[in-house]
Design a protein around this motif. Structure first.
Motif, PDB file in Angstrom:
ATOM      1  N   ASP A 142       0.900  -1.150  -0.098  1.00  0.00           N
ATOM      2  CA  ASP A 142       0.059  -0.039  -0.129  1.00  0.00           C
ATOM      3  C   ASP A 142       0.825   1.321   0.075  1.00  0.00           C
ATOM      4  OD1 ASP A 142      -1.768   2.068   0.463  1.00  0.00           O
ATOM      5  OD2 ASP A 142      -2.691   1.241   2.226  1.00  0.00           O
ATOM      6  N   PRO A 143       0.931   2.005  -1.203  1.00  0.00           N
ATOM      7  CA  PRO A 143       1.474   3.118  -1.068  1.00  0.00           C
ATOM      8  C   PRO A 143       1.374   4.150   0.108  1.00  0.00           C
ATOM      9  CG  PRO A 143       0.746   2.891  -3.170  1.00  0.00           C
ATOM     10  CD  PRO A 143      -0.076   1.908  -2.322  1.00  0.00           C
ATOM     11  N   GLY A 144       0.275   4.238   0.481  1.00  0.00           N
ATOM     12  CA  GLY A 144       0.107   4.921   1.876  1.00  0.00           C
ATOM     13  C   GLY A 144       0.656   4.464   3.096  1.00  0.00           C
ATOM     14  N   ARG A 145       1.122   3.297   3.212  1.00  0.00           N
ATOM     15  CA  ARG A 145       1.725   2.895   4.353  1.00  0.00           C
ATOM     16  C   ARG A 145       3.313   3.311   4.145  1.00  0.00           C
ATOM     17  NH1 ARG A 145      -0.487  -3.268   5.566  1.00  0.00           N
ATOM     18  NH2 ARG A 145      -2.176  -2.757   6.708  1.00  0.00           N
ATOM     19  N   ILE A 146       3.851   3.140   2.897  1.00  0.00           N
ATOM     20  CA  ILE A 146       5.096   3.546   2.607  1.00  0.00           C
ATOM     21  C   ILE A 146       5.225   4.917   2.878  1.00  0.00           C
ATOM     22  CG2 ILE A 146       6.876   3.590   0.789  1.00  0.00           C
ATOM     23  CD1 ILE A 146       6.318   0.772   1.728  1.00  0.00           C
ATOM     24  N   PHE A 147       4.402   5.764   2.513  1.00  0.00           N
ATOM     25  CA  PHE A 147       4.407   7.083   2.778  1.00  0.00           C
ATOM     26  C   PHE A 147       4.645   7.671   4.307  1.00  0.00           C
ATOM     27  CE2 PHE A 147       2.264  11.345   3.581  1.00  0.00           C
ATOM     28  CZ  PHE A 147       3.042  12.101   2.792  1.00  0.00           C
ATOM     29  N   ASP A 148       3.653   6.883   5.011  1.00  0.00           N
ATOM     30  CA  ASP A 148       3.761   6.919   6.271  1.00  0.00           C
ATOM     31  C   ASP A 148       4.979   6.514   7.128  1.00  0.00           C
ATOM     32  OD1 ASP A 148       2.298   7.571   8.962  1.00  0.00           O
ATOM     33  OD2 ASP A 148       2.523   5.492   9.305  1.00  0.00           O
ATOM     34  N   LEU A 149       5.717   5.439   6.469  1.00  0.00           N
ATOM     35  CA  LEU A 149       6.764   5.149   6.988  1.00  0.00           C
ATOM     36  C   LEU A 149       7.982   6.187   6.883  1.00  0.00           C
ATOM     37  CD1 LEU A 149       6.675   1.009   6.545  1.00  0.00           C
ATOM     38  CD2 LEU A 149       7.056   2.476   9.001  1.00  0.00           C
ATOM     39  N   VAL A 150       8.109   6.617   5.781  1.00  0.00           N
ATOM     40  CA  VAL A 150       9.079   7.202   5.167  1.00  0.00           C
ATOM     41  C   VAL A 150       9.081   8.723   5.979  1.00  0.00           C
ATOM     42  CG1 VAL A 150      10.248   8.616   3.123  1.00  0.00           C
ATOM     43  CG2 VAL A 150       9.381   6.267   2.907  1.00  0.00           C
ATOM     44  N   LEU A 170      14.096  -9.751   8.153  1.00  0.00           N
ATOM     45  CA  LEU A 170      12.977 -10.113   6.986  1.00  0.00           C
ATOM     46  C   LEU A 170      12.287 -11.171   7.191  1.00  0.00           C
ATOM     47  CD1 LEU A 170      11.184  -8.683   5.060  1.00  0.00           C
ATOM     48  CD2 LEU A 170      12.880  -9.559   3.178  1.00  0.00           C
ATOM     49  N   LEU A 171      13.029 -12.321   7.107  1.00  0.00           N
ATOM     50  CA  LEU A 171      12.444 -13.613   7.323  1.00  0.00           C
ATOM     51  C   LEU A 171      11.598 -13.681   8.548  1.00  0.00           C
ATOM     52  CD1 LEU A 171      12.105 -16.290   5.754  1.00  0.00           C
ATOM     53  CD2 LEU A 171      14.270 -17.025   7.251  1.00  0.00           C
ATOM     54  N   GLU A 172      12.174 -13.337   9.598  1.00  0.00           N
ATOM     55  CA  GLU A 172      11.695 -13.615  10.948  1.00  0.00           C
ATOM     56  C   GLU A 172      10.133 -12.751  10.940  1.00  0.00           C
ATOM     57  OE1 GLU A 172      15.070 -14.134  14.031  1.00  0.00           O
ATOM     58  OE2 GLU A 172      14.456 -12.022  13.557  1.00  0.00           O
ATOM     59  N   ALA A 173      10.289 -11.564  10.198  1.00  0.00           N
ATOM     60  CA  ALA A 173       9.007 -10.803  10.239  1.00  0.00           C
ATOM     61  C   ALA A 173       7.841 -11.332   9.161  1.00  0.00           C
ATOM     62  CB  ALA A 173       9.122  -9.265   9.543  1.00  0.00           C
ATOM     63  N   VAL A 174       8.261 -12.072   8.273  1.00  0.00           N
ATOM     64  CA  VAL A 174       7.529 -12.695   7.247  1.00  0.00           C
ATOM     65  C   VAL A 174       6.832 -14.125   7.951  1.00  0.00           C
ATOM     66  CG1 VAL A 174       7.177 -14.119   5.264  1.00  0.00           C
ATOM     67  CG2 VAL A 174       8.681 -11.910   4.909  1.00  0.00           C
ATOM     68  N   VAL A 175       7.684 -14.605   8.617  1.00  0.00           N
ATOM     69  CA  VAL A 175       7.087 -15.905   9.317  1.00  0.00           C
ATOM     70  C   VAL A 175       6.274 -15.744  10.367  1.00  0.00           C
ATOM     71  CG1 VAL A 175       7.658 -17.750  10.866  1.00  0.00           C
ATOM     72  CG2 VAL A 175       9.180 -17.290   8.684  1.00  0.00           C
ATOM     73  N   ARG A 176       6.430 -14.568  11.266  1.00  0.00           N
ATOM     74  CA  ARG A 176       5.342 -13.973  12.065  1.00  0.00           C
ATOM     75  C   ARG A 176       4.137 -13.664  11.370  1.00  0.00           C
ATOM     76  NH1 ARG A 176       9.996 -11.773  14.733  1.00  0.00           N
ATOM     77  NH2 ARG A 176       9.800  -9.565  13.716  1.00  0.00           N
ATOM     78  N   LEU A 214       7.497  -4.126   5.915  1.00  0.00           N
ATOM     79  CA  LEU A 214       7.799  -2.759   5.016  1.00  0.00           C
ATOM     80  C   LEU A 214       8.985  -2.162   5.433  1.00  0.00           C
ATOM     81  CD1 LEU A 214       4.027  -1.691   4.104  1.00  0.00           C
ATOM     82  CD2 LEU A 214       5.453  -3.150   2.958  1.00  0.00           C
ATOM     83  N   PHE A 215       8.806  -1.872   6.792  1.00  0.00           N
ATOM     84  CA  PHE A 215      10.425  -1.211   7.407  1.00  0.00           C
ATOM     85  C   PHE A 215      11.454  -1.961   7.034  1.00  0.00           C
ATOM     86  CE2 PHE A 215      13.098  -0.949  10.818  1.00  0.00           C
ATOM     87  CZ  PHE A 215      13.127   0.660  11.024  1.00  0.00           C
ATOM     88  N   ARG A 216      11.422  -3.338   6.828  1.00  0.00           N
ATOM     89  CA  ARG A 216      12.723  -4.057   6.751  1.00  0.00           C
ATOM     90  C   ARG A 216      13.091  -3.766   5.121  1.00  0.00           C
ATOM     91  NH1 ARG A 216      14.812  -4.306  11.574  1.00  0.00           N
ATOM     92  NH2 ARG A 216      13.266  -5.555  12.838  1.00  0.00           N
ATOM     93  N   ILE A 217      11.941  -3.733   4.200  1.00  0.00           N
ATOM     94  CA  ILE A 217      12.508  -3.769   2.827  1.00  0.00           C
ATOM     95  C   ILE A 217      12.965  -2.380   2.528  1.00  0.00           C
ATOM     96  CG2 ILE A 217      11.225  -5.949   1.979  1.00  0.00           C
ATOM     97  CD1 ILE A 217       9.145  -4.031   1.228  1.00  0.00           C
ATOM     98  N   LEU A 218      12.435  -1.192   3.167  1.00  0.00           N
ATOM     99  CA  LEU A 218      12.800   0.035   3.132  1.00  0.00           C
ATOM    100  C   LEU A 218      14.114   0.149   3.462  1.00  0.00           C
ATOM    101  CD1 LEU A 218       9.746   2.029   3.995  1.00  0.00           C
ATOM    102  CD2 LEU A 218      10.664   2.153   1.809  1.00  0.00           C
TER     103      LEU A 218
END
Length: 315
Positions: free
Chosen positions: A118-126, A152-158, A181-185
Motif C-alpha cells: 500500500d503506497p500510503g503505508r510507505i508514505f507514512d513510514l518514510v 525480514l524472514l522472521e517478520a514474514v514468518v510471524r 515494509l520497514f525491513r525492505i525500506l
C-alpha cells in the motif's frame, strides 16, 4: 542466510533453515492446491505451482514477493530478474511484466508469499522516520531483487503464523506488515520503493503518468499532453519514465493494450479485429503483427492455444 552452490539452495544457518522450513509448511498448509489463494490477512496471497509454468503476462501491482521454495523468472522489458528462497522481489509501481515459474515439481512445489504494498503505508513510514530509514541507492528501477536477511524472514514468518491464529489477525497483522515494509525500506535498494512516497519527486510524477496511461490506454497517446499533465518536459518525462519502468511511455501503453486485448480474446471470444479496435488499434494488420511479436502467435491462434492449455471449451 541462504546461498546457491552448484545450482542448489543451501541454508547457511540452522536458525534460518528452521524459519525457511516453517514458512514452506505454512504456505503448503494454507494453499493446498496449485493457484493463487487469498488469505484472511488483508493484502496477503499464497501462490503454489507443482510444475514449471508457461510465461504469464500481467500488469503487476506494487507488492513484495518472497519465495519459500522453487524459482521464478520475471521479465521487465528486456531485463531478467531471477529469485528463489535466497532473495525476494519488490515491485513498487504498476508494471507490465512476464513471469514464469522455472523450478517446481509435485514433490517440491513452487511456494510463494505475496504481500501487496500500500503506497500510503510507505508514505507514512518514510515521512515520520527521523533520521531517514532509507539508504541511498543509485537504481531508480521500480522492480528489483534483493537478498533475504534474518530480520525480514522472521517478520514474514510471524505474519504467516497468523494464518493459524485468525483471531489475532485484526490486531497483529497490521503491525507485522508494517515491520516487513520497514525491513525492505531499510535494505539495499529500499530507495527504489521509497522514491514514490516523496510528493513532487520525479518518481511520484512518473507514477501519476502511469496511472494516466492505464486509464486512457485505448486513446492516442500524446507525450506533450502527458508531460504537461505531470508537470514535466517531454524529454524529462521520457528519460525518467524509462529510468523507472525500463520502457518508454509508448512501449508501456502498447504492453497494456496487448495484454488487455489478450484477455478480451480469451474471456469474451472476441474477433481479433474487434479486440484490437477496442484497445485502440485502428489497423488490424498492425495489431496482429504487434500481438504476434509479443505473444509468439497471431491473436486467434494464440487464444485457441490458451483455451486448450487451460482446458476451456471452444465457443
Amino acid at each position: 542466510m541462504t546461498k546457491r552452490e552448484g545450482g542448489c539452495i543451501v541454508i547457511a544457518d540452522e536458525e534460518d533453515k528452521k524459519l525457511q522450513n516453517e514458512l514452506v509448511a505454512l504456505i503448503e498448509k494454507h494453499s493446498g492446491e496449485d493457484g493463487t489463494h487469498s488469505t484472511p490477512i488483508p493484502d496477503l496471497q499464497l501462490i503454489r505451482a507443482s510444475k514449471p509454468s508457461e510465461p504469464i503476462h500481467s500488469v503487476h501491482e506494487p507488492a513484495l514477493c518472497l519465495v519459500a521454495q522453487g524459482t521464478k523468472l520475471v521479465l521487465l522489458a528486456q531485463e531478467n530478474y531471477l529469485y528463489d528462497p535466497s532473495s525476494y522481489l519488490v515491485v513498487s509501481l504498476q508494471l507490465p511484466v512476464t513471469g514464469q515459474v522455472i523450478e517446481a515439481s509435485p514433490e517440491r512445489p513452487y511456494l510463494c508469499l505475496r504481500l501487496n504494498v500500500d503506497p500510503g503505508r510507505i508514505f507514512d513510514l518514510v515521512s515520520r522516520s527521523d533520521p531517514p530509514i532509507v539508504k541511498p541507492s543509485g537504481s531508480r528501477r521500480a522492480l528489483y531483487v534483493n537478498r533475504v536477511d534474518r530480520e525480514l524472514l522472521e517478520a514474514v514468518v510471524r505474519l504467516a503464523r497468523l494464518l493459524d491464529r485468525p483471531r489475532d489477525i485484526p490486531v497483529l497483522a497490521p503491525l507485522f506488515t508494517q515491520e516487513i515494509l520497514f525491513r525492505i525500506l531499510q535494505a539495499e535498494q529500499g530507495q527504489s520503493l521509497a522514491q514514490f512516497a516523496r510528493i513532487g519527486s520525479h518518481a511520484e510524477r512518473i507514477a501519476k503518468a502511469v496511472r494516466l496511461i492505464e486509464r486512457d490506454y485505448d486513446k492516442p497517446l500524446s507525450i506533450a499532453e502527458l508531460a504537461a499533465a505531470v508537470h514535466m518536459s517531454p524529454s524529462s518525462l521520457h528519460h525518467r519514465f524509462k529510468e523507472i519502468t525500463a520502457m518508454s511511455p509508448l512501449q508501456y501503453q502498447k504492453q497494456v493494450r496487448l495484454q488487455t486485448a489478450r484477455r478480451l480474446l480469451l474471456s469474451e471470444a472476441a474477433e481479433a479485429a474487434d479486440a484490437g479496435f477496442r484497445v485502440g488499434y485502428e489497423s488490424p494488420t498492425q495489431f496482429s503483427r504487434e500481438y504476434a511479436r509479443m505473444f509468439g502467435l497471431p491473436p486467434i491462434r494464440d487464444a485457441k492455444r490458451l483455451r486448450e492449455s487451460l482446458g476451456l471449451a471452444a465457443d
